[in-house]
Motif scaffolding. Structure first.
Motif, PDB file in Angstrom:
ATOM      1  N   VAL A 245       0.791  -1.287   0.078  1.00 34.87           N
ATOM      2  CA  VAL A 245      -0.110  -0.016  -0.176  1.00 34.87           C
ATOM      3  C   VAL A 245       0.938   1.344   0.152  1.00 34.87           C
ATOM      4  CG1 VAL A 245      -1.849   1.198   1.293  1.00 34.87           C
ATOM      5  CG2 VAL A 245      -1.729  -1.330   1.293  1.00 34.87           C
ATOM      6  N   HIS A 246       1.969   1.042   0.765  1.00 30.83           N
ATOM      7  CA  HIS A 246       2.669   2.425   0.869  1.00 30.83           C
ATOM      8  C   HIS A 246       3.588   2.749  -0.482  1.00 30.83           C
ATOM      9  CE1 HIS A 246       6.059   5.177   2.245  1.00 30.83           C
ATOM     10  NE2 HIS A 246       5.153   5.536   3.339  1.00 30.83           N
ATOM     11  N   ALA A 247       3.762   4.004  -0.626  1.00 30.47           N
ATOM     12  CA  ALA A 247       4.419   3.820  -2.076  1.00 30.47           C
ATOM     13  C   ALA A 247       5.836   3.146  -1.856  1.00 30.47           C
ATOM     14  CB  ALA A 247       4.794   5.591  -2.111  1.00 30.47           C
ATOM     15  N   PRO A 248       6.286   2.691  -2.999  1.00 33.03           N
ATOM     16  CA  PRO A 248       7.414   1.730  -2.921  1.00 33.03           C
ATOM     17  C   PRO A 248       8.531   2.678  -2.411  1.00 33.03           C
ATOM     18  CG  PRO A 248       6.807   1.769  -5.134  1.00 33.03           C
ATOM     19  CD  PRO A 248       5.702   2.646  -4.124  1.00 33.03           C
ATOM     20  N   GLY A 249       9.558   2.069  -1.676  1.00 33.11           N
ATOM     21  CA  GLY A 249      10.730   2.719  -1.397  1.00 33.11           C
ATOM     22  C   GLY A 249      10.917   2.875  -0.143  1.00 33.11           C
ATOM     23  N   LEU A 250      10.197   2.681   0.858  1.00 30.01           N
ATOM     24  CA  LEU A 250      10.163   3.116   2.388  1.00 30.01           C
ATOM     25  C   LEU A 250      11.426   2.115   2.872  1.00 30.01           C
ATOM     26  CD1 LEU A 250       9.198   4.378   4.929  1.00 30.01           C
ATOM     27  CD2 LEU A 250       7.890   2.318   5.347  1.00 30.01           C
ATOM     28  N   MET A 251      11.277   0.679   2.572  1.00 30.66           N
ATOM     29  CA  MET A 251      12.459  -0.270   3.036  1.00 30.66           C
ATOM     30  C   MET A 251      13.849   0.042   2.239  1.00 30.66           C
ATOM     31  SD  MET A 251      10.499  -3.888   3.750  1.00 30.66           S
ATOM     32  CE  MET A 251      11.632  -4.191   4.991  1.00 30.66           C
ATOM     33  N   LYS A 252      13.526   0.312   0.869  1.00 33.41           N
ATOM     34  CA  LYS A 252      14.948   0.702   0.384  1.00 33.41           C
ATOM     35  C   LYS A 252      15.630   1.743   1.247  1.00 33.41           C
ATOM     36  CE  LYS A 252      16.899   1.507  -3.970  1.00 33.41           C
ATOM     37  NZ  LYS A 252      16.833   2.218  -5.387  1.00 33.41           N
ATOM     38  N   LYS A 253      14.891   2.947   1.393  1.00 31.92           N
ATOM     39  CA  LYS A 253      15.467   3.999   2.063  1.00 31.92           C
ATOM     40  C   LYS A 253      16.010   3.829   3.306  1.00 31.92           C
ATOM     41  CE  LYS A 253      13.706   8.481   3.299  1.00 31.92           C
ATOM     42  NZ  LYS A 253      12.999   8.544   4.554  1.00 31.92           N
ATOM     43  N   GLU A 254      15.452   2.886   4.173  1.00 32.25           N
ATOM     44  CA  GLU A 254      15.771   2.668   5.570  1.00 32.25           C
ATOM     45  C   GLU A 254      16.758   1.610   5.494  1.00 32.25           C
ATOM     46  OE1 GLU A 254      14.838   4.316   8.501  1.00 32.25           O
ATOM     47  OE2 GLU A 254      13.762   5.724   7.094  1.00 32.25           O
TER      48      GLU A 254
ATOM     49  N   ASN B  30      19.158   5.624   3.471  1.00 30.51           N
ATOM     50  CA  ASN B  30      18.991   6.830   2.524  1.00 30.51           C
ATOM     51  C   ASN B  30      20.154   6.692   1.190  1.00 30.51           C
ATOM     52  OD1 ASN B  30      17.117   8.592   1.970  1.00 30.51           O
ATOM     53  ND2 ASN B  30      17.753   9.961   3.818  1.00 30.51           N
ATOM     54  N   GLY B  31      20.510   5.478   0.993  1.00 22.32           N
ATOM     55  CA  GLY B  31      21.543   5.116  -0.075  1.00 22.32           C
ATOM     56  C   GLY B  31      22.793   5.252   0.332  1.00 22.32           C
ATOM     57  N   SER B  32      23.514   5.434   1.813  1.00 21.92           N
ATOM     58  CA  SER B  32      24.577   5.371   1.883  1.00 21.92           C
ATOM     59  C   SER B  32      25.210   4.189   2.585  1.00 21.92           C
ATOM     60  CB  SER B  32      24.824   6.494   3.104  1.00 21.92           C
ATOM     61  OG  SER B  32      24.095   6.060   4.380  1.00 21.92           O
ATOM     62  N   LEU B  33      24.320   2.937   2.254  1.00 20.23           N
ATOM     63  CA  LEU B  33      24.674   1.809   2.673  1.00 20.23           C
ATOM     64  C   LEU B  33      24.383   0.659   1.577  1.00 20.23           C
ATOM     65  CD1 LEU B  33      25.779   1.225   5.860  1.00 20.23           C
ATOM     66  CD2 LEU B  33      23.352   0.361   6.106  1.00 20.23           C
ATOM     67  N   ARG B  34      25.290  -0.254   1.558  1.00 18.28           N
ATOM     68  CA  ARG B  34      24.753  -1.224   0.669  1.00 18.28           C
ATOM     69  C   ARG B  34      23.994  -2.197   0.986  1.00 18.28           C
ATOM     70  NH1 ARG B  34      29.049  -3.660  -3.172  1.00 18.28           N
ATOM     71  NH2 ARG B  34      28.002  -5.499  -3.167  1.00 18.28           N
ATOM     72  N   CYS B  35      23.043  -2.720   0.562  1.00 18.93           N
ATOM     73  CA  CYS B  35      22.124  -3.769   1.185  1.00 18.93           C
ATOM     74  C   CYS B  35      21.931  -4.798   0.172  1.00 18.93           C
ATOM     75  CB  CYS B  35      20.903  -3.292   1.906  1.00 18.93           C
ATOM     76  SG  CYS B  35      19.879  -4.649   2.623  1.00 18.93           S
ATOM     77  N   ARG B  36      22.790  -6.002   0.113  1.00 17.60           N
ATOM     78  CA  ARG B  36      22.661  -6.726  -0.846  1.00 17.60           C
ATOM     79  C   ARG B  36      21.407  -7.694  -1.043  1.00 17.60           C
ATOM     80  NH1 ARG B  36      27.686  -9.672  -0.890  1.00 17.60           N
ATOM     81  NH2 ARG B  36      28.529  -8.116   0.279  1.00 17.60           N
ATOM     82  N   MET B  37      20.903  -7.840  -0.024  1.00 12.95           N
ATOM     83  CA  MET B  37      19.840  -8.566   0.462  1.00 12.95           C
ATOM     84  C   MET B  37      18.591  -7.944   0.188  1.00 12.95           C
ATOM     85  SD  MET B  37      20.909 -11.249   1.830  1.00 12.95           S
ATOM     86  CE  MET B  37      19.880 -12.238   3.221  1.00 12.95           C
ATOM     87  N   LEU B  38      18.659  -6.791  -0.109  1.00 13.27           N
ATOM     88  CA  LEU B  38      17.381  -6.004  -0.314  1.00 13.27           C
ATOM     89  C   LEU B  38      16.283  -6.444  -1.146  1.00 13.27           C
ATOM     90  CD1 LEU B  38      15.927  -3.164   0.833  1.00 13.27           C
ATOM     91  CD2 LEU B  38      16.809  -2.263  -1.417  1.00 13.27           C
ATOM     92  N   PRO B  39      16.642  -6.908  -2.401  1.00 13.55           N
ATOM     93  CA  PRO B  39      15.475  -7.579  -3.305  1.00 13.55           C
ATOM     94  C   PRO B  39      14.817  -8.763  -2.397  1.00 13.55           C
ATOM     95  CG  PRO B  39      17.465  -7.111  -4.440  1.00 13.55           C
ATOM     96  CD  PRO B  39      17.830  -6.881  -2.946  1.00 13.55           C
ATOM     97  N   LEU B  40      15.720  -9.492  -1.926  1.00 16.97           N
ATOM     98  CA  LEU B  40      14.994 -10.629  -1.219  1.00 16.97           C
ATOM     99  C   LEU B  40      14.271 -10.421  -0.143  1.00 16.97           C
ATOM    100  CD1 LEU B  40      15.175 -13.950  -1.045  1.00 16.97           C
ATOM    101  CD2 LEU B  40      17.178 -13.415   0.450  1.00 16.97           C
ATOM    102  N   ILE B  41      14.700  -9.473   0.567  1.00 18.00           N
ATOM    103  CA  ILE B  41      13.792  -8.964   1.934  1.00 18.00           C
ATOM    104  C   ILE B  41      12.447  -8.596   1.320  1.00 18.00           C
ATOM    105  CG2 ILE B  41      13.716  -7.333   3.691  1.00 18.00           C
ATOM    106  CD1 ILE B  41      16.630  -7.685   3.925  1.00 18.00           C
ATOM    107  N   ILE B  42      12.565  -7.751   0.348  1.00 21.22           N
ATOM    108  CA  ILE B  42      11.230  -6.927  -0.190  1.00 21.22           C
ATOM    109  C   ILE B  42      10.556  -7.925  -0.683  1.00 21.22           C
ATOM    110  CG2 ILE B  42      10.133  -5.604  -2.103  1.00 21.22           C
ATOM    111  CD1 ILE B  42      12.474  -3.551  -1.328  1.00 21.22           C
TER     112      ILE B  42
END
Ligand code: PHE
Length: 452
Positions: free
Chosen positions: A407-416, A420-432
């Motif tokens: 429901v929330h506009a995409p990007g909340l989890m990516k940002k957090e 805010n883009g300063s950290l790499r999170c390789r697991m992000l696609p899997l987590i989402i």
């Protein structure tokens, strides 16, 4: 918006682990493991912690840190519409129900600690009386009484209020910094003792040697419910705590650390309990909740040298685990009340905790003089336990994941998760992917299983 933050990374971890590690690890986990096939349960449980627990925890962390408030305020601050903000209200309601019975058990624990210190728990009045019978009678008289359990429960409420009144850094964080290391030391001490018992190997084999024929959908679902309760998911506790996380906290690393430590404590408990009950020939005994902690374990201690000493530190361990969880659950209501009514934290503590004198009081009495009063066949105590764990928590977590995932506009989890883009999170696609597709389906399964 909240400007309060945890002062240090250690304090942040201690407080969050303090919330997760509680009665769920010490008395619920070993009982569930025993009834669901030991090692087979453990394997499924570990899988759920990683597949469900960590993503759902990251959803709560993201909402809390972005929203910087309690469960309701955070939802509002990240732009959730009114109906979605009610997810937070559901959490607060679940919190009152959990605290209702949780504080009663915490009260019993304090009482048992006191009875261990004075030695009354182990004094034998009728020589030759079987130990099981002795401890059963003691449990009935300690837990089933009117005033003493009530006073102990109220003691826990007041203690929780006193800690919370001191605020996030001086209350929650400071107490967690002291209590959590203490808990680890006591656990390790028990582990050394348990592993040197005569039948330690047999106990460990039951716990670690999987018998895959024990696996069933029911086992999988019970493990899921356990993961849920143990990781403090679904009622806004982790949303509220995450609002105290500094902006540079690595959320993924924190979630892995907290879940890993919570899992480690549960596994350690298994490594303590199974060798102990096996060595003293108590494996046939019922290990469910109250009986395990208040009958079977005192029997184990009675077989050891210095029973009062071991019993005192065990109940100290349990009290510590319970108190740090109580403060986390109550904190959700305290900040919400203080925010809504624009009153100081101290006043909010009094207002938010006062209803518990009655709610927990009723739960306490329902174990004794009011035990004949039932709703749908359940005492008030059991009703609160069942409705909160089996219904409100799963619904809360499900709604939060659906909100953030769909429901929330995409990007909340990516940002957090990337700060805010300063950290790499390789697991992000899997987590989402897990948050959108897997976690909601799994939670729905627990819910349905809870109803049938
Ligand atoms: N996780 C706690 C335990 O294991 C209980 C709890 C549930 C705490 C929900 C907060 C929220 O005992």
């Amino acid at each position: 918006m909240s400007t309060t933050k945890f002062a240090s990374r250690i304090g942040l971890i201690a407080a969050t682990v303090g919330s997760a590690v509680g009665l769920g690890n010490v008395w619920r986990f070993p009982a569930e493991a025993q009834q669901n096939g030991g090692a087979a349960f453990l394997l499924v449980y570990i899988a759920w912690v990683f597949i469900l627990g960590i993503p759902a925890m990251l959803v709560e962390f993201s909402v809390g840190r972005a929203g910087e408030g309690d469960a309701v305020t955070s939802m509002r601050n990240i732009g959730a519409s009114r109906p979605w903000q009610r997810v937070g209200i559901l959490g607060i309601l679940a919190g009152y129900m959990i605290l209702g019975f949780y504080m009663v058990v915490a009260g019993w624990t304090l009482e048992y600690m006191w009875q261990s210190i004075t030695g009354a728990l182990y004094s034998v009045e009728t020589p030759g009386q079987p130990l099981k019978e002795l401890f059963m009678t003691r449990m009935d008289s300690y837990i089933g009484g009117t005033w003493w359990p009530l006073i102990c429960t109220w003691g826990v409420i007041i203690l929780t209020g006193l800690i919370l009144a001191n605020g996030v850094q001086k209350g929650i964080e400071r107490i967690s910094n002291v209590l959590m290391p203490m808990l680890v030391v006591i656990l390790l001490l028990f582990m050394v003792v348990a592993l040197t018992l005569p039948k330690a190997g047999e106990g460990l084999a039951f716990f670690f040697d999987p018998d895959f024929s024990a696996l069933s959908p029911q086992v999988a679902l019970n493990a899921l419910g356990q993961a849920f309760f143990s990781l403090s998911l679904g009622m806004g506790v982790l949303v509220t705590y995450a609002s105290y996380f500094p902006k540079d906290t690595n959320l993924t690393r924190t979630a892995v650390t907290v879940s890993g430590l919570d899992l480690a404590v549960s596994v350690l408990m298994g490594m303590i309990i199974f060798p102990a009950v096996m060595s003293f020939g108590l494996q046939g005994e019922e290990m469910k909740g109250a009986t395990l902690v208040f009958v079977t374990l005192p029997e184990v201690f009675a077989h050891m040298d210095f029973p009062c000493f071991w019993s005192t530190i065990f109940f100290l361990l349990l009290s510590v685990a319970a108190i740090t969880s109580c403060i986390s659950i109550a904190e959700v209501a305290v900040v919400w009340v203080s925010d809504r009514m624009k009153i100081s934290r101290k006043k909010a503590c009094v207002l938010a905790l006062a209803p518990l004198l009655i709610i927990s009081g009723a739960c306490s009495l329902s174990q004794g003089p009011w035990s004949d009063f039932t709703i749908c066949g359940l005492t008030i105590f059991n009703l609160f336990d069942t409705v909160s764990s089996n219904i409100l928590l799963p619904i809360g977590a499900l709604l939060l994941c659906v909100y953030v995932g769909w429901v929330h506009a995409p990007g909340l989890m990516k940002k957090e998760l990337t700060n805010n883009g300063s950290l790499r999170c390789r697991m992000l696609p899997l987590i989402i992917f897990l948050v959108r597709w897997i976690v909601p389906v799994l939670i729905l399964m627990v819910l349905i299983a809870g109803f049938i």
